[in-house]
Write a protein that holds these residues in place. Structure first.
Motif, PDB file in Angstrom:
ATOM      1  N   UNK A  76       7.142 -23.815  -3.986  1.00  0.00           N
ATOM      2  CA  UNK A  76       6.583 -23.125  -2.815  1.00  0.00           C
ATOM      3  C   UNK A  76       6.758 -21.620  -2.960  1.00  0.00           C
ATOM      4  N   UNK A  77       7.893 -21.191  -3.479  1.00  0.00           N
ATOM      5  CA  UNK A  77       8.140 -19.764  -3.697  1.00  0.00           C
ATOM      6  C   UNK A  77       7.070 -19.187  -4.619  1.00  0.00           C
ATOM      7  N   UNK A  78       6.755 -19.915  -5.693  1.00  0.00           N
ATOM      8  CA  UNK A  78       5.700 -19.463  -6.603  1.00  0.00           C
ATOM      9  C   UNK A  78       4.334 -19.511  -5.935  1.00  0.00           C
ATOM     10  N   UNK A  79       4.108 -20.528  -5.129  1.00  0.00           N
ATOM     11  CA  UNK A  79       2.817 -20.672  -4.441  1.00  0.00           C
ATOM     12  C   UNK A  79       2.510 -19.470  -3.561  1.00  0.00           C
ATOM     13  N   UNK A  80       3.558 -18.886  -2.987  1.00  0.00           N
ATOM     14  CA  UNK A  80       3.356 -17.770  -2.066  1.00  0.00           C
ATOM     15  C   UNK A  80       3.690 -16.419  -2.690  1.00  0.00           C
ATOM     16  N   UNK A  81       3.654 -16.358  -4.025  1.00  0.00           N
ATOM     17  CA  UNK A  81       3.614 -15.044  -4.639  1.00  0.00           C
ATOM     18  C   UNK A  81       4.751 -14.635  -5.535  1.00  0.00           C
ATOM     19  N   UNK A  82       5.826 -15.429  -5.625  1.00  0.00           N
ATOM     20  CA  UNK A  82       6.908 -15.009  -6.506  1.00  0.00           C
ATOM     21  C   UNK A  82       6.510 -15.228  -7.961  1.00  0.00           C
ATOM     22  N   UNK A  83       6.652 -14.197  -8.778  1.00  0.00           N
ATOM     23  CA  UNK A  83       6.281 -14.285 -10.186  1.00  0.00           C
ATOM     24  C   UNK A  83       7.415 -13.857 -11.117  1.00  0.00           C
ATOM     25  N   UNK A  84       8.607 -13.675 -10.576  1.00  0.00           N
ATOM     26  CA  UNK A  84       9.728 -13.206 -11.380  1.00  0.00           C
ATOM     27  C   UNK A  84      10.459 -14.326 -12.081  1.00  0.00           C
ATOM     28  N   UNK A  85      11.565 -13.993 -12.742  1.00  0.00           N
ATOM     29  CA  UNK A  85      12.325 -14.989 -13.513  1.00  0.00           C
ATOM     30  C   UNK A  85      13.206 -15.866 -12.625  1.00  0.00           C
ATOM     31  N   UNK A  86      13.451 -17.073 -13.123  1.00  0.00           N
ATOM     32  CA  UNK A  86      14.400 -18.004 -12.518  1.00  0.00           C
ATOM     33  C   UNK A  86      15.434 -18.319 -13.586  1.00  0.00           C
ATOM     34  N   UNK A  87      16.656 -17.856 -13.392  1.00  0.00           N
ATOM     35  CA  UNK A  87      17.703 -18.015 -14.392  1.00  0.00           C
ATOM     36  C   UNK A  87      18.469 -19.315 -14.144  1.00  0.00           C
ATOM     37  N   UNK A  88      18.596 -20.117 -15.198  1.00  0.00           N
ATOM     38  CA  UNK A  88      19.279 -21.407 -15.079  1.00  0.00           C
ATOM     39  C   UNK A  88      19.771 -21.836 -16.449  1.00  0.00           C
ATOM     40  N   UNK A  89      20.713 -22.783 -16.463  1.00  0.00           N
ATOM     41  CA  UNK A  89      21.198 -23.327 -17.725  1.00  0.00           C
ATOM     42  C   UNK A  89      20.128 -24.222 -18.345  1.00  0.00           C
ATOM     43  N   UNK A  90      20.302 -24.526 -19.637  1.00  0.00           N
ATOM     44  CA  UNK A  90      19.349 -25.379 -20.321  1.00  0.00           C
ATOM     45  C   UNK A  90      19.248 -26.765 -19.702  1.00  0.00           C
TER      46      UNK A  90
END
Length: 530
Positions: A76-90
């Motif tokens: 949903x965050x991406x659907x409404x415009x977020x285009x930045x990085x999402x940092x997470x473990x493998x």
């Protein structure tokens, strides 16, 4: 530090689910988690409402782990415009690659079913929170990080991930904001795992912080026997009791990721040792099947990885991929075990299994995890005589059992020990991820470590400025909370309404004759008129 950071608690505040913490820094807005609300209808409706921030203004997301109540609103965050990085473990990235598309599929399917009913009732059509396209998009934004290595995520903001022992890839997140004498050190616990989890190593993190955001899901619980031997003994007793019904079934609602794999490993171990009878184990969850493949891929990162692989390959284990295979489970004869998602009975194939077995005395339903207020799992756990599933009234004649030795969360004593290992905490411990009773119990434990004046219990959408001498509550200066904070973590009007309908139907059904039924109806009409 000219710009004082602020933290806003947009989820998991006064309730267990919906984890989302927004940290405003000079370098921009950073999110820790972006999870889906589960529980009462009032809370779940928050998933459909606009975010309490502009998604396009977010500069980075750091994700503690893949569970849907922590990661479920990322599409949903991406659907409404977020285009930045999402940092997470493998490990988290791999699990999200199957969990987020699965979440999108469930929403699209359930909305399709709802809209079909709405068309018949001339009601407004609704849209899913997000769809498969949104889930595919957000997966391209993930960026892998290694444990214990610093990662700069914004101007003067860096993070470091530490194993939280909760789930494959789960992490506590250390965050530093600013530089030199103005440096602030924060730690977000994420979900802390028990020291006795079958597949995870013990949680770890450094010490000495200005602020710690600490979960409190089981803050009021002290488990008596959570060792491998004790856990398996308790499970064996439940299976043995259920198997006395030769034509019965043991139905286990379970989170598809890790809980299912832990149960599978222990069940096969107990069959191999002869502690429970050999019988079919049916994994009725496509997500659990895909997640199991990921666990097998990461077996070298797990404790007891070889035991899990042996269980996966056992001749007793069957997997149902297709809808047809799932429907065929209802026709299995002889005692068998079915593990199906979701763990709180809120969606997925478990609801079909419950519709088939709840009304049958030879069935057993074993709840093996936390059941949030307002969920079908909690309603069953609380002893309901009848429930409504997909619009149908179902009598509960099956044996409803509950064990707490498979929780992915540390208990109160373990949380207290984890927090003690983070001392000193200079300014504040913020308690999150807990219903009221558990949080109050954890507050007493935390106060014994840091002092009562340093323990805070934020409510939904509350905000604090992180000043040089401690936190300042600035909630009143911002927009009002999206719902009354007192509604979070509790049954709501819809739960009461469903219970009233069931009670009314039972009253009419048990009335002596039509005249007595008429009396009941007239009393209700008078009450409505008044």
């Amino acid at each position: 530090m000219q710009h004082r950071p602020t933290i806003r608690f947009h989820g998991a505040a006064g309730t267990v689910t919906g984890s989302c913490f927004a940290i405003e820094t000079a370098g921009g807005l950073i999110l820790v988690d972006c999870g889906m609300f589960q529980g009462s209808k009032t809370e779940k409706e928050l998933n459909y409402r606009p975010f309490p921030f502009d998604p396009e203004s977010v500069v980075a997301v750091v994700l503690t782990h893949a569970h849907i109540d922590h990661a479920g609103l990322l599409p949903k965050l991406a659907r409404f415009g977020y285009r930045g990085p999402i940092y997470a473990t493998g490990g988290t990235m791999d699990l999200c690659s199957v969990m987020l598309p699965d979440s999108a599929h469930i929403q699209e399917y359930e909305v399709e079913q709802l809209n079909r009913r709405n068309r018949r009732r001339s009601r407004v059509q609704v849209e899913p929170i997000y769809d498969a396209t949104d889930a595919a998009l957000v997966l391209t934004q993930f960026r892998p990080v290694r444990l214990r290595q610093w990662q700069e995520i914004a101007q003067d903001v860096r993070v470091r991930f530490w194993n939280a022992g909760h789930l494959l890839g789960s992490a506590s997140i250390e965050m530093e904001i600013g530089q030199g004498r103005d440096l602030l050190r924060l730690l977000f616990s994420g979900d802390i795992g028990s020291g006795f989890k079958l597949l995870q190593h013990d949680p770890e993190a450094p010490a000495g912080f200005d602020y710690v955001v600490c979960e409190s899901t089981y803050g009021g619980t002290d488990r008596l026997d959570t060792t491998d031997i004790g856990r398996r003994r308790i499970l064996a007793q439940e299976v043995s009791t259920a198997s006395r019904h030769r034509d019965g079934a043991l139905i286990i609602p379970s989170f598809a990721v890790e809980r299912t794999q832990e149960l599978l490993a222990d069940l096969i171990f107990l069959m191999e040792t002869g502690d429970i009878p050999s019988c079919p184990i049916i994994i009725d969850s496509p997500l659990a099947i895909r997640a199991t493949d990921i666990f097998e891929k990461h077996r070298d990162d797990l404790e007891n990885g070889d035991l899990l692989v042996r269980a996966i390959r056992s001749k007793n284990v069957r997997f149902t991929q297709t809808v047809e295979q799932s429907k065929a489970v209802d026709f299995v004869r002889g005692f068998h075990i079915v593990i199906a998602a979701s763990g709180m009975c809120e969606a997925g194939r478990i609801r079909h299994r419950l519709k088939n077995w709840l009304w049958r005395e030879e069935g057993t339903v074993l709840l093996v995890g936390f059941q949030a207020a307002g969920t079908l799992g909690r309603i069953l756990q609380d002893g309901a005589a009848t429930v409504r599933i997909q619009g149908d009234e179902i009598s509960v004649r099956a044996n409803i059992r509950s064990i707490d030795v498979y929780s992915g969360h540390a208990d109160g004593a373990e949380l207290s020990s984890w927090l003690a290992g983070r001392l000193p905490v200079r300014y504040a411990v913020f308690l999150v991820h807990g219903e009221e009773e558990a949080m109050e119990a954890m507050a007493r434990r935390a106060a014994a470590l840091v002092g009562d004046e340093h323990v805070y219990r934020p409510r939904l959408d509350s905000a604090f400025r992180l000043d040089a001498d401690g936190p300042v509550d600035i909630s009143q200066a911002g927009p009002p909370p999206r719902i009354d904070p007192q509604q979070a973590g509790h049954r709501d009007w819809n739960n009461d309404y469903q219970t009233l309908l069931l009670d009314l139907q039972a009253e009419l059904r048990n009335a002596a004759d039509d005249k007595a039924r008429g009396v009941v109806i007239r009393k209700i009409r008078r009450a409505l008129e008044e």
